[in-house]
Design a protein around this motif. Structure first.
Motif, PDB file in Angstrom:
ATOM      1  N   TYR A 138       0.835  -1.209   0.000  1.00  0.00           N
ATOM      2  CA  TYR A 138       0.000   0.000   0.000  1.00  0.00           C
ATOM      3  C   TYR A 138       0.870   1.259   0.000  1.00  0.00           C
ATOM      4  O   TYR A 138       0.385   2.358   0.223  1.00  0.00           O
ATOM      5  CB  TYR A 138      -0.983  -0.018   1.177  1.00  0.00           C
ATOM      6  N   VAL A 182      -4.207   2.568  -5.228  1.00  0.00           N
ATOM      7  CA  VAL A 182      -3.934   3.338  -4.000  1.00  0.00           C
ATOM      8  C   VAL A 182      -3.761   4.821  -4.335  1.00  0.00           C
ATOM      9  O   VAL A 182      -2.634   5.317  -4.434  1.00  0.00           O
ATOM     10  CB  VAL A 182      -2.682   2.781  -3.288  1.00  0.00           C
ATOM     11  N   HIS A 184      -2.213   8.080  -1.468  1.00  0.00           N
ATOM     12  CA  HIS A 184      -0.810   8.349  -1.135  1.00  0.00           C
ATOM     13  C   HIS A 184       0.102   7.566  -2.057  1.00  0.00           C
ATOM     14  O   HIS A 184      -0.358   6.672  -2.781  1.00  0.00           O
ATOM     15  CB  HIS A 184      -0.527   7.981   0.324  1.00  0.00           C
ATOM     16  N   PHE A 190      -1.945   4.695  11.847  1.00  0.00           N
ATOM     17  CA  PHE A 190      -1.079   3.679  12.455  1.00  0.00           C
ATOM     18  C   PHE A 190      -0.525   4.124  13.808  1.00  0.00           C
ATOM     19  O   PHE A 190       0.310   3.451  14.393  1.00  0.00           O
ATOM     20  CB  PHE A 190       0.087   3.338  11.517  1.00  0.00           C
ATOM     21  N   GLN A 227       4.279   6.722   3.541  1.00  0.00           N
ATOM     22  CA  GLN A 227       3.107   6.836   2.655  1.00  0.00           C
ATOM     23  C   GLN A 227       2.604   8.280   2.626  1.00  0.00           C
ATOM     24  O   GLN A 227       1.513   8.581   3.136  1.00  0.00           O
ATOM     25  CB  GLN A 227       1.987   5.906   3.159  1.00  0.00           C
ATOM     26  N   ARG A 244     -10.314  -2.258  -6.809  1.00  0.00           N
ATOM     27  CA  ARG A 244     -10.731  -1.935  -5.443  1.00  0.00           C
ATOM     28  C   ARG A 244      -9.953  -0.653  -5.117  1.00  0.00           C
ATOM     29  O   ARG A 244      -8.738  -0.590  -5.307  1.00  0.00           O
ATOM     30  CB  ARG A 244     -10.341  -3.081  -4.518  1.00  0.00           C
ATOM     31  N   ASP A 268      -8.454   1.949  -2.692  1.00  0.00           N
ATOM     32  CA  ASP A 268      -8.023   2.083  -1.306  1.00  0.00           C
ATOM     33  C   ASP A 268      -8.415   3.453  -0.754  1.00  0.00           C
ATOM     34  O   ASP A 268      -8.279   4.467  -1.441  1.00  0.00           O
ATOM     35  CB  ASP A 268      -6.491   1.924  -1.286  1.00  0.00           C
ATOM     36  N   VAL A 269      -8.864   3.476   0.477  1.00  0.00           N
ATOM     37  CA  VAL A 269      -9.220   4.729   1.170  1.00  0.00           C
ATOM     38  C   VAL A 269     -10.004   5.650   0.229  1.00  0.00           C
ATOM     39  O   VAL A 269      -9.662   6.821   0.055  1.00  0.00           O
ATOM     40  CB  VAL A 269      -7.974   5.470   1.717  1.00  0.00           C
ATOM     41  N   GLU A 291     -13.246   1.373  -0.970  1.00  0.00           N
ATOM     42  CA  GLU A 291     -13.130   1.116   0.471  1.00  0.00           C
ATOM     43  C   GLU A 291     -13.662   2.358   1.170  1.00  0.00           C
ATOM     44  O   GLU A 291     -13.002   3.403   1.179  1.00  0.00           O
ATOM     45  CB  GLU A 291     -11.668   0.868   0.852  1.00  0.00           C
ATOM     46  N   HIS A 308      -7.875  -8.301   5.049  1.00  0.00           N
ATOM     47  CA  HIS A 308      -6.505  -8.270   5.561  1.00  0.00           C
ATOM     48  C   HIS A 308      -6.293  -7.208   6.645  1.00  0.00           C
ATOM     49  O   HIS A 308      -5.170  -7.047   7.121  1.00  0.00           O
ATOM     50  CB  HIS A 308      -5.567  -8.001   4.385  1.00  0.00           C
ATOM     51  N   ARG A 359      -2.083  -5.972  12.187  1.00  0.00           N
ATOM     52  CA  ARG A 359      -2.924  -6.865  11.395  1.00  0.00           C
ATOM     53  C   ARG A 359      -2.235  -8.127  10.900  1.00  0.00           C
ATOM     54  O   ARG A 359      -2.801  -8.879  10.114  1.00  0.00           O
ATOM     55  CB  ARG A 359      -3.465  -6.059  10.202  1.00  0.00           C
ATOM     56  N   ARG A 367      -3.005 -12.281   8.449  1.00  0.00           N
ATOM     57  CA  ARG A 367      -2.332 -12.329   7.141  1.00  0.00           C
ATOM     58  C   ARG A 367      -1.400 -13.530   6.995  1.00  0.00           C
ATOM     59  O   ARG A 367      -0.641 -13.616   6.031  1.00  0.00           O
ATOM     60  CB  ARG A 367      -1.536 -11.042   6.933  1.00  0.00           C
TER      61      ARG A 367
HETATM   62  C1  NOJ Z   1      -6.512   0.373   3.641  1.00  0.00           C
HETATM   63  C2  NOJ Z   1      -5.851  -0.932   3.359  1.00  0.00           C
HETATM   64  O1  NOJ Z   1      -6.809  -1.952   3.337  1.00  0.00           O
HETATM   65  C3  NOJ Z   1      -4.818  -1.108   4.434  1.00  0.00           C
HETATM   66  O2  NOJ Z   1      -4.264  -2.407   4.428  1.00  0.00           O
HETATM   67  C4  NOJ Z   1      -3.757  -0.067   4.239  1.00  0.00           C
HETATM   68  O3  NOJ Z   1      -2.821  -0.147   5.306  1.00  0.00           O
HETATM   69  C5  NOJ Z   1      -4.353   1.332   4.230  1.00  0.00           C
HETATM   70  N1  NOJ Z   1      -5.538   1.423   3.442  1.00  0.00           N
HETATM   71  C6  NOJ Z   1      -3.363   2.352   3.698  1.00  0.00           C
HETATM   72  O4  NOJ Z   1      -3.201   2.216   2.321  1.00  0.00           O
END
Ligand code: NOJ
Length: 522
Positions: A66, A103, A106, A151, A178, A208, A210-211, A268, A329, A397, A401
């Motif tokens: 990511y 993605v 970022h 995070f 990121q 898909r 991301d964010v 997402e 995940h 996480r 995984r």
């Molecule tokens: C959501 C993703 O599912 C996750 O695994 C990732 O860490 C974050 N977005 C940042 O890209």
């Protein structure tokens, strides 16, 4: 609704392959794309319609892909572009679509844009591609605002300028590796358009995203009201997410994707207000939105019903098919969430039948079909950035995984030819392997295979469900074809007439559905 309900994705079973963990073809202990290709017959037999691959683009892997350094190439760790081409061809030959993770919020800090932004110093155009700001207080010592990273720790990192002095700060909603892109800069979209076209022209069937509720940032970057938010639980007033500007970005993406009319976009979207959620699914934005309400519900009939009703209502508002997912995940595996051990597994199996009975698109996360639990990993093997960034207070996480067990009695269970897998596999998984469950009546794998087969044979499940009156702790809903799904979340058996039973998640006991079980009946 009608037009989107005809599309292949509107009632597809998607299989999420976490490429690091599905299957390793080259013996380096990390799963790869040729490994996914090797597993295609298994997936065809499972009955899936499409794959969702987590990011496989070139990446330093600070957040396992990511953090993308080159969005238009596949990382050698996963086998490079040729491996992706092989996978797409082999999947299409089996009528399985391939969707990829995109993605856009970022990049990696190793992306040439970010490296150039660091090298050129404040004021240059290069910095305009990211969110650089001067700090607050004397000498800009403090971050520009109070935002925290998902995070853990501040969402800002201060850079050392080319003259060797501490200088500006850059925004990273996730890891410092990121950096967030500046979506007010048209270059962000221009580059994304190239990326979209690159993969679509290579035969990819969709993305898909991301964010998908991120990207746009509010003017002036106001402080967060509660800078103590936890990973992936964004409040409605969190200024980091769900800003109005994001919808123009999705309209832009849709315009490009429309050139490939069969392609799908799945956002997402961690947004829990139904009106807000539905905005992402307007006819000129995303096709589908991940709805995480089922993930958040306990094994409790009332909570599950509320989650389902709410998801159906959100999809209805949007006029788009609902989506369902019990794990991925990023979240603890459901066997463990529901209590672990035999009870957790029984409940996970029951919830699989609930999910697969619902209209719309379903997402199965690799290993879910084997009934894998989360794994308690020792500190020294943890890799998720959450662990270090949270000051080792949140384990992150990695536990969901761990690689898939395929065969044999001990790690690496046929996942790899190397015993040194990227996360260690537990010694007690021999009964959970594909080999141990294949063709075994009552196994979790056979439960998924049969349930998916019946689901496909049921055709279009419509847009909603009819709730049946049942005692507290039991849940019953009927599809348009008259098939009822019954969930027993009580602690006592529920009587059932067994002549019309299509499938149960646990053997009936004297004709009764035991606790922690579900059945489909006609
Ligand atoms: C959501 C993703 O599912 C996750 O695994 C990732 O860490 C974050 N977005 C940042 O890209």
């Amino acid at each position: 609704m009608t037009e989107s309900r005809q599309a292949w994705w509107s009632r597809a079973v998607f299989y999420q392959a976490y490429p690091r963990s599905f299957r390793d073809s080259d013996g380096d202990g990390v799963g790869d794309l040729d490994g996914v290709t090797e597993g295609l017959d298994y997936l065809a037999r499972l009955g899936v319609d499409a794959l969702w691959l987590n990011p496989v683009m070139v990446s330093p892997m600070a957040d396992h892909g990511y953090d993308v350094a080159d969005p238009r190439d596949v990382d050698p760790l996963f086998g490079g572009l040729e491996a992706l081409d092989r996978l797409v061809e082999a999947a299409h030959a089996r009528d399985i679509k391939v969707t990829m993770d995109l993605v856009p919020n970022h990049t990696s800090s190793a992306h040439p844009w970010f490296q150039a932004a660091l090298a050129t110093g404040p004021g240059g155009n290069q910095r305009e591609r990211y969110v650089f700001r001067d700090g607050q207080g004397p000498d800009g010592l403090h971050p520009p605002n109070n935002w925290v990273s998902i995070f853990g720790g501040p969402a800002w990192t201060r850079v050392v300028e080319p003259d060797g002095n501490p200088g500006q700060w850059y925004l990273h909603i996730f890891d410092p590796e990121q950096p967030d892109l500046n979506w007010d800069n048209p270059e962000a979209f221009e580059d994304l358009e190239k990326t979209l076209r690159f993969w679509l022209e290579r035969g990819i069937d969709g993305f898909r995203i991301d964010v998908a509720h991120g990207m746009a940032k509010p003017p002036g970057l106001p402080d967060m009201p509660r800078p103590d938010a936890e990973m992936l639980t964004h409040d409605a007033d969190d200024p980091r997410f769900n800003n109005d500007g994001v919808h123009a970005i999705h309209r832009g993406i849709r315009t490009v994707v429309n050139d490939h009319p069969d392609a799908v976009t799945i956002g997402e979207i961690w947004v829990f207000d139904n009106e807000d959620f539905a905005k992402y699914l307007r006819p000129d934005e995303l096709h589908l939105g991940f709805n995480f309400r089922l993930v958040r519900a306990d094994f409790d009939a009332a909570q599950v019903r509320e989650a389902i009703e709410n998801s159906l209502a959100a999809a209805d508002l949007a006029g788009s098919p609902p989506t369902w997912t019990l794990s991925n995940h990023d979240v603890e595996r459901e066997v463990t969430r529901y209590g672990g051990g035999a009870v957790g597994l029984a409940r996970a199996r029951a919830m699989a039948l609930v999910m697969l009975a619902l209209p719309g698109a379903v997402f199965v996360y690799n290993g879910e079909e084997l009934g894998l639990p989360n794994v308690d990993l020792p500190d020294e093997v943890l890799q998720d950035p959450t662990w270090e960034r949270s000051g080792r207070t949140q384990r992150g996480r990695d536990g969901c995984r761990v690689p898939m067990p395929w065969s044999g009695d001990e790690p690496p269970y046929g996942f790899s030819s190397s015993a040194d897998t990227w996360l260690p596999m537990p010694p007690d998984w021999s009964s959970l392997t594909v080999e141990a469950q294949d063709g075994v009546a009552g196994s979790t794998l056979e439960l998924f295979r049969t349930a998916i087969e019946i689901r496909h044979s049921r055709g279009d499940l419509g847009a909603g469900v009819e709730w049946l009156a049942v005692p507290t702790g039991v849940l019953a809903f009927q599809g348009t074809d008259g098939v009822t799904c019954l969930l027993n979340a009580t602690d006592h058996p529920v009587p059932l007439s067994d002549e019309d039973v299509l499938i149960t998640s646990a053997p009936l006991v004297g004709g009764d559905l035991p606790p922690n079980a579900a059945a489909w009946i006609r």
